[in-house]
Design a protein around this motif. Sequence first.
Motif, short mmCIF file in Angstrom:
data_model
loop_
_atom_site.label_atom_id
_atom_site.label_comp_id
_atom_site.label_asym_id
_atom_site.label_seq_id
_atom_site.Cartn_x
_atom_site.Cartn_y
_atom_site.Cartn_z
N ASP A 198 -12.57 -12.89 -1.91
CA ASP A 198 -12.40 -14.09 -2.42
C ASP A 198 -12.21 -14.98 -1.15
O ASP A 198 -12.96 -16.21 -0.91
N LEU A 199 -11.67 -14.92 -0.74
CA LEU A 199 -11.03 -15.97 0.99
C LEU A 199 -12.11 -15.85 2.30
O LEU A 199 -12.53 -16.68 2.48
N TYR A 202 -15.32 -15.33 1.00
CA TYR A 202 -16.09 -16.44 0.75
C TYR A 202 -16.74 -17.49 0.60
O TYR A 202 -17.11 -18.53 1.26
N ARG A 203 -14.98 -17.72 0.30
CA ARG A 203 -14.72 -19.20 0.92
C ARG A 203 -14.86 -19.52 2.29
O ARG A 203 -15.63 -21.39 2.61
N TRP A 204 -14.88 -19.12 3.02
CA TRP A 204 -14.57 -19.71 4.16
C TRP A 204 -16.61 -18.94 5.03
O TRP A 204 -16.73 -20.29 5.40
N MET A 257 -18.94 -20.12 3.11
CA MET A 257 -18.90 -20.67 2.40
C MET A 257 -18.66 -22.59 3.33
O MET A 257 -19.73 -23.14 2.94
N SER A 258 -17.62 -22.81 3.40
CA SER A 258 -16.88 -23.67 4.34
C SER A 258 -17.86 -23.69 5.78
O SER A 258 -18.51 -25.12 5.90
N ARG A 269 -10.22 -17.35 -12.17
CA ARG A 269 -11.37 -16.03 -10.55
C ARG A 269 -12.57 -17.16 -11.24
O ARG A 269 -13.40 -16.48 -12.36
N PHE A 287 -14.78 -18.58 -8.08
CA PHE A 287 -15.29 -19.36 -7.13
C PHE A 287 -16.96 -19.42 -7.37
O PHE A 287 -17.29 -20.21 -6.11
N GLU A 325 -17.18 -22.71 -8.06
CA GLU A 325 -16.28 -23.38 -6.99
C GLU A 325 -17.81 -23.80 -5.35
O GLU A 325 -17.70 -25.20 -5.53
N GLY A 326 -17.97 -22.70 -5.28
CA GLY A 326 -19.04 -23.02 -4.28
C GLY A 326 -19.86 -24.45 -4.30
O GLY A 326 -20.38 -24.08 -4.02
N TRP A 371 -18.59 -27.86 -4.62
CA TRP A 371 -18.71 -27.59 -2.91
C TRP A 371 -19.92 -28.17 -2.59
O TRP A 371 -20.17 -29.49 -1.96
#
Length: 286
Positions: A80-81, A83-85, A87-88, A258, A260, A263-264, A267
């Motif tokens: 999950d982390l 994927y977040r990085w 996408m950022s 959960r 993301f 969320e992705g 964003w």
Amino acid sequence: MKSPQATAPYYFVPGPSKYPVLAGMSLLLTMAGASAWVNGISWGPAANIAGILATLCVLYFWFGTAIAESEAGQYSDKIDLSYRWSMSWFIFSEVMFFGAFFGALYYARSITMPWLADLDHKVIWPDYQGIWAGASPAGTVESFTKMGPFPIPTLNTALLLTSGVTLTIAHHALRAGQRSKTALWLFLTVLLGATFMGFQAYEYIHAYHELNLKLTSGIYGSTFFMLTGFHGFHVTMGAIMLSVVLYRVIRGDFTAERHFGFEGAAWYWHFVDVVWLGLYVVVYWM
């Protein structure tokens, strides 16, 4: 308490995949077709459309594989982390992408245009007056009319700002575990995005047939269509992403804790909204 999936001690590593190579080949075909198309080569349109369809097919199966892995419980908090990085950094690369186009617009309008119109360059361009839109030095560009902010660009601004609100409401509903409410507001977001794209298509038809504004209309035409066209492409991709998320919401893939995938996409959509605000001011008003 976190679920066993969230606290899994391993970092899932997928096996060898054919999708990166297929994606690269389909994107190459897309861009080759686009290049041929704008240069009047007969096979360009067919190659471009075939490349776009091939890219969408690759993305469908590639993301389908990732979704299946997630639903099988193979993704922990570490994934999950990651994927977040990812996408950022992807959105950051998109910021730089649009920054380059805004920079080209600024350079052409605020540096090159006054420079060519000064006294030292009157020998080279004696008829050039330094007018940003509509000027045709020495008849090099057909006369055209600048695109104004009313009514379509302003309507599109209202549509995108409203879509940001409906998407935020959908997100809060998802976090509250209200799946039906999430689906409703997410559907409205996709509908607003589709309406935006329809208005932009009409705007392009109006520009081409009534304003004589084309991609070949000098630096104004090229920067106008590059900025608004690529933004329209991003709206299209964002609407596709949100449509997939909507399907997954209806299917019950996400939980309040959960989600993301939602969320992705959110964003990305908010990023598209912010870029449009810059376009609206710089391209249509200035």
